[in-house]
Write a protein that holds these residues in place. Structure first.
Motif, short mmCIF file in Angstrom:
data_model
loop_
_atom_site.label_atom_id
_atom_site.label_comp_id
_atom_site.label_asym_id
_atom_site.label_seq_id
_atom_site.Cartn_x
_atom_site.Cartn_y
_atom_site.Cartn_z
N VAL A 25 -3.07 -1.63 5.55
CA VAL A 25 -3.43 -0.21 5.65
C VAL A 25 -3.52 0.21 7.11
O VAL A 25 -2.97 1.26 7.51
CB VAL A 25 -4.75 0.08 4.91
CG1 VAL A 25 -5.29 1.47 5.28
CG2 VAL A 25 -4.54 -0.01 3.40
N TYR A 79 -4.96 5.78 1.15
CA TYR A 79 -3.93 4.84 0.71
C TYR A 79 -4.37 4.22 -0.61
O TYR A 79 -5.57 4.16 -0.92
CB TYR A 79 -3.71 3.74 1.76
CG TYR A 79 -3.32 4.30 3.11
CD1 TYR A 79 -2.00 4.39 3.50
CD2 TYR A 79 -4.31 4.77 4.00
CE1 TYR A 79 -1.65 4.93 4.74
CE2 TYR A 79 -3.97 5.31 5.23
CZ TYR A 79 -2.64 5.39 5.59
OH TYR A 79 -2.30 5.93 6.81
N VAL A 89 0.84 -1.19 0.00
CA VAL A 89 0.00 0.00 0.00
C VAL A 89 0.88 1.25 0.00
O VAL A 89 2.00 1.25 0.52
CB VAL A 89 -0.96 0.02 1.21
CG1 VAL A 89 -1.87 -1.19 1.18
CG2 VAL A 89 -0.20 0.08 2.52
N HIS A 112 -1.24 2.90 8.98
CA HIS A 112 -1.91 4.07 9.55
C HIS A 112 -1.53 4.26 11.02
O HIS A 112 -1.25 5.39 11.46
CB HIS A 112 -3.42 3.91 9.40
CG HIS A 112 -4.20 5.13 9.73
ND1 HIS A 112 -4.14 6.28 8.98
CD2 HIS A 112 -5.07 5.39 10.75
CE1 HIS A 112 -4.94 7.20 9.50
NE2 HIS A 112 -5.51 6.68 10.58
#
Length: 305
Positions: free
Chosen positions: A45, A19, A11, A49
């Motif tokens: 993701v 993303y 990602v 994050h």
């Protein structure tokens, strides 16, 4: 050449809450990216994050995930948007949505914590797998060499391999004497590339196994089985422990449905490591439909399952 698992789920951050990923055809079932791959993208993701945008939370580990597959995904670019739903001292929850060409196709909630610093009561539940699977392989190296393990053997006749392209990305080892009973699938799994499984891989692992329908179909003497597609409607993960940072080569799965009725089934998935410890539990809601549903043209921009 097929991309590695790390490449297939890589990602890229566009901004603090957006993303992108490129879903590759070699990791598809028919024309649809494998649901476990998509789930691992969600895990990746979230991990990114919490490592970058929410670094001050110090909560690097997904402990629970719930994903709903609203529409068929397709190979190619996808955008994932994160919404910080609840930021807490012990756990935090984010909402992630995946879109392609303006369609919202997959949504999920992921809760993060720090498993390494968790504290509190611990009790031995005395839970075990029943019926018991075959004994642990004596030598995993010998398994890879096509060896002499008396209980486990590599699956080489994977059904519908052109349709299930993703099956080429893994090596699957099944009980040599057959599954312990119809409707139960036990397997040892590793990535064909030699990559190791990390916590972000668990989404893929939880959704990668031989069909549980096959042995039940044979047991009920229904004749030759038609090709089915098993689109996931919803997938839940309860992650119990962290895998080493450099990953593990092997994981064990037991998969079992409780009911299969009117083209819909549940699946319970138990994931263990080589020490026999529970890594994760997963529950799926799955449809059983003809493969033509997978390959059907997308009408009016919609990609409904």
């Amino acid at each position: 050449m097929a991309p590695s698992f790390a490449e297939a789920t890589a990602v890229r951050a566009v901004d603090s809450h957006t993303y992108t990923v490129n879903l590759n055809s070699e990791w598809c079932v028919g024309s649809v990216p494998h649901g476990g791959v998509v789930t691992s993208v969600f895990l990746r993701v979230a991990a990114t994050h919490f490592r970058k945008t929410l670094t001050t939370q110090n909560q690097p580990h997904t402990v629970s995930l719930h994903v709903e597959f609203l529409r068929r995904t397709q190979e190619g670019a996808a955008t994932l948007v994160v919404r910080d739903v609840k930021l807490g001292r012990q756990t935090s929850t984010v909402h992630i949505s995946l879109s392609q060409e303006g369609r919202e196709e997959v949504v999920g909630y992921l809760t993060h914590s720090n498993i390494d610093t968790e504290s509190g009561i611990s009790l031995k539940t005395r839970w075990i797998l029943q019926p018991a699977p075959p004994p642990l392989p004596a030598d995993f190296t010998m398994l890879l060499a096509g060896g002499e393990d008396p209980n486990w053997i590599e699956q080489t006749d994977k059904p519908f391999p052109k349709f299930r392209k993703v099956s080429h990305r893994v090596r699957t080892f099944l009980p040599r004497a057959g599954q312990v009973m119809p409707g139960v699938v036990d397997q040892w799994l590793r990535l064909d590339s030699g990559e190791k499984f990390t916590n972000e891989s668990i989404g893929f692992v939880s959704d990668n196994f031989p069909s549980v329908v096959d042995s039940l179909w044979i047991a009920e003497q229904k004749g030759k089985r038609p090709p089915f597609w098993y689109p996931t409607v919803a997938l839940n993960l309860d992650i119990k422990k962290t895998l080493p940072l450099d990953g593990v080569e092997w994981l064990f799965l037991r998969v079992r449905p409780k009911t299969i009725n009117n083209g819909r089934m549940d699946l319970e998935v138990v994931i263990l490591d080589v020490a026999g410890e529970v890594v994760a539990l997963s529950h799926h809601v799955v449809l059983v439909v003809g493969t033509e549903r997978n390959m059907a043209a997308r009408r009016n921009g919609q990609t409904k399952i």
